[in-house]
Scaffold this active site. Sequence first.
Site, PDB file in Angstrom:
ATOM      1  N   ARG A   1      -0.723   8.588   1.918  1.00 55.54           N
ATOM      2  CA  ARG A   1       0.471   8.131   1.186  1.00 55.54           C
ATOM      3  C   ARG A   1       1.319   9.360   0.932  1.00 55.54           C
ATOM      4  O   ARG A   1       0.885  10.303   0.263  1.00 55.54           O
ATOM      5  CB  ARG A   1       0.089   7.450  -0.131  1.00 55.54           C
ATOM      6  CG  ARG A   1       1.284   7.280  -1.059  1.00 55.54           C
ATOM      7  CD  ARG A   1       1.019   6.361  -2.209  1.00 55.54           C
ATOM      8  NE  ARG A   1       0.959   4.976  -1.779  1.00 55.54           N
ATOM      9  CZ  ARG A   1       1.106   3.938  -2.588  1.00 55.54           C
ATOM     10  NH1 ARG A   1       1.315   4.108  -3.874  1.00 55.54           N
ATOM     11  NH2 ARG A   1       1.036   2.709  -2.116  1.00 55.54           N
TER      12      ARG A   1
ATOM     13  N   HIS B   1       5.602   0.591   4.686  1.00 55.05           N
ATOM     14  CA  HIS B   1       4.381   0.288   3.924  1.00 55.05           C
ATOM     15  C   HIS B   1       3.659  -0.851   4.676  1.00 55.05           C
ATOM     16  O   HIS B   1       3.612  -1.994   4.210  1.00 55.05           O
ATOM     17  CB  HIS B   1       4.757  -0.134   2.492  1.00 55.05           C
ATOM     18  CG  HIS B   1       3.631  -0.082   1.511  1.00 55.05           C
ATOM     19  ND1 HIS B   1       2.354   0.328   1.843  1.00 55.05           N
ATOM     20  CD2 HIS B   1       3.581  -0.399   0.186  1.00 55.05           C
ATOM     21  CE1 HIS B   1       1.588   0.261   0.757  1.00 55.05           C
ATOM     22  NE2 HIS B   1       2.302  -0.177  -0.249  1.00 55.05           N
TER      23      HIS B   1
ATOM     24  N   GLN C   1       0.852  -3.152   3.078  1.00 55.60           N
ATOM     25  CA  GLN C   1       1.373  -4.121   2.103  1.00 55.60           C
ATOM     26  C   GLN C   1       1.991  -5.321   2.831  1.00 55.60           C
ATOM     27  O   GLN C   1       1.717  -6.472   2.479  1.00 55.60           O
ATOM     28  CB  GLN C   1       2.426  -3.447   1.215  1.00 55.60           C
ATOM     29  CG  GLN C   1       3.012  -4.368   0.167  1.00 55.60           C
ATOM     30  CD  GLN C   1       2.018  -4.724  -0.931  1.00 55.60           C
ATOM     31  OE1 GLN C   1       1.433  -3.856  -1.545  1.00 55.60           O
ATOM     32  NE2 GLN C   1       1.825  -6.021  -1.187  1.00 55.60           N
TER      33      GLN C   1
ATOM     34  N   ASP D   1      11.282  -5.865  -4.839  1.00 56.14           N
ATOM     35  CA  ASP D   1      10.586  -4.592  -5.071  1.00 56.14           C
ATOM     36  C   ASP D   1      11.433  -3.799  -6.071  1.00 56.14           C
ATOM     37  O   ASP D   1      12.596  -4.147  -6.330  1.00 56.14           O
ATOM     38  CB  ASP D   1      10.459  -3.842  -3.724  1.00 56.14           C
ATOM     39  CG  ASP D   1       9.661  -2.547  -3.826  1.00 56.14           C
ATOM     40  OD1 ASP D   1       8.974  -2.336  -4.846  1.00 56.14           O
ATOM     41  OD2 ASP D   1       9.734  -1.735  -2.882  1.00 56.14           O
TER      42      ASP D   1
ATOM     43  N   CYS E   1       5.413  -6.500  -4.288  1.00 55.03           N
ATOM     44  CA  CYS E   1       4.300  -5.617  -3.915  1.00 55.03           C
ATOM     45  C   CYS E   1       3.635  -4.990  -5.133  1.00 55.03           C
ATOM     46  O   CYS E   1       2.476  -4.582  -5.062  1.00 55.03           O
ATOM     47  CB  CYS E   1       4.794  -4.539  -2.956  1.00 55.03           C
ATOM     48  SG  CYS E   1       6.203  -3.617  -3.605  1.00 55.03           S
TER      49      CYS E   1
ATOM     50  N   ARG F   1      -4.660  -7.077  -0.304  1.00 53.46           N
ATOM     51  CA  ARG F   1      -4.642  -5.691   0.192  1.00 53.46           C
ATOM     52  C   ARG F   1      -6.063  -5.286   0.567  1.00 53.46           C
ATOM     53  O   ARG F   1      -6.292  -4.668   1.610  1.00 53.46           O
ATOM     54  CB  ARG F   1      -4.107  -4.731  -0.894  1.00 53.46           C
ATOM     55  CG  ARG F   1      -2.634  -4.875  -1.246  1.00 53.46           C
ATOM     56  CD  ARG F   1      -1.737  -4.381  -0.135  1.00 53.46           C
ATOM     57  NE  ARG F   1      -1.995  -3.004   0.224  1.00 53.46           N
ATOM     58  CZ  ARG F   1      -1.522  -1.926  -0.430  1.00 53.46           C
ATOM     59  NH1 ARG F   1      -0.726  -2.093  -1.478  1.00 53.46           N
ATOM     60  NH2 ARG F   1      -1.799  -0.704  -0.032  1.00 53.46           N
TER      61      ARG F   1
HETATM   62  N1  NVA Z   1       9.234   0.819  -2.726  1.00 56.93           N
HETATM   63  C1  NVA Z   1       8.157   1.170  -3.621  1.00 56.93           C
HETATM   64  C2  NVA Z   1       6.920   0.451  -3.211  1.00 56.93           C
HETATM   65  C3  NVA Z   1       5.728   0.693  -4.120  1.00 56.93           C
HETATM   66  C4  NVA Z   1       4.498   0.004  -3.658  1.00 56.93           C
HETATM   67  C5  NVA Z   1       7.952   2.677  -3.590  1.00 56.93           C
HETATM   68  O1  NVA Z   1       8.021   3.272  -2.503  1.00 56.93           O
HETATM   69  O2  NVA Z   1       7.743   3.270  -4.644  1.00 56.93           O
HETATM   70  N1   CP Z   2       1.782  -2.058  -3.835  1.00 56.22           N
HETATM   71  C1   CP Z   2       1.242  -0.826  -3.877  1.00 56.22           C
HETATM   72  O1   CP Z   2       1.156  -0.109  -2.875  1.00 56.22           O
HETATM   73  O2   CP Z   2       0.782  -0.479  -5.101  1.00 56.22           O
HETATM   74  P1   CP Z   2       0.306   0.982  -5.549  1.00 56.22           P
HETATM   75  O3   CP Z   2       1.533   1.852  -5.567  1.00 56.22           O
HETATM   76  O4   CP Z   2      -0.284   0.764  -6.911  1.00 56.22           O
HETATM   77  O5   CP Z   2      -0.696   1.485  -4.567  1.00 56.22           O
END
Ligand code: NVA
Ligand code: CP
Length: 314
Positions: A109, A136, A139, A231, A271, A299
């Site tokens: 990540r 992502h 997800q 989101d 998400c 997930r």
């Molecule tokens: N768009 C959000 C998704 C979090 C799961 C982010 O990148 O923070």
């Molecule tokens: N939806 C998602 O990826 O959640 P986290 O940021 O908690 O991993």
Amino acid sequence: MKIPVIHTKHLLKVSDLSHSEITELFRFTRILKKQQKAGKKHHLLKGKVLGMIFEKSSTRTRVSFETGIYQLGGAGLFLGKNDMQLGRGEPLSDTAAVLSRYIDGIMIRTFEHSKAEAFAQFGSVPVINGLTDDFHPCQALADYFTMYEKMGCLSGKKLTYIGDGNNMAHSLMLCGAMLGVNVSIATPDGFAPNEDVVAESQDFAKKTGATVTVTNSVEEASKDADVLYTDVWASMGQENMAEERKRQFDGYCITMDLIKNHAPNALVMHCLPAHRGEEVTAEVLDSEHSIILDEAENRLHVQKAVMAILMGTK
Ligand code: NVA
Ligand code: CP
């Protein structure tokens, strides 16, 4: 149990998989989920180790990957940015090559998508994207698997995404178009999804008979949607723009009125984490339209299938 074999070594974006591979992944996920619920063990990755590199925060991704690899008979290693030499400037290429000598797969990540690609290039083990600024995929796959559980065949269904044209919008567009889902995106001016990703999604949509559209109008996009998805307005890394974005995204919100007037039968997805009162009201998230906990749970099941396929057959 026979693990499906697919052509790709890594999962960096949804389109690394073919349509039939996604279908096969969903079939395999259903088996793993059913077995897990029945208390049946499936140690398909016995003794294998997944390294989990986190340069951003996480609740769902960390816990579902770590639990998932454990349920598959392996172990997960949490590798926080500040605990690794990577955080002190060790070249990514060295880190990827060295990790590959110890472990059997990497979940990453991070910020730039190119970093996830570089891990795949310089390492020799499968790399799974656990979120980048652009995509992502885990997800989106869990989301469409959840829709498939709820409504069966996805071809011809409509998913409307309201909010920022971000990593979630990109992955939902690509995966939806590949599965024949009509994807409609509503964003404020200046926050549309990346044009190349829209074009790639539209190419897939042509093949599956679906449509991918981008508009500013929440109402127009939401008409007769089977799923309304949203989101956060400010993603990780954009915290300093959060206040400004609250003004820019005003109205890009899933409310009960929107559902009643434009998509009365819609399921609502997010998400998570969610900001109740910004991109979605608390009333909606806590209503019977909402399936957020099912998608969060999935997930785990989808990623177990991904890990078993990528780490168990290569
Ligand atoms: N768009 C959000 C998704 C979090 C799961 C982010 O990148 O923070
Ligand atoms: N939806 C998602 O990826 O959640 P986290 O940021 O908690 O991993």
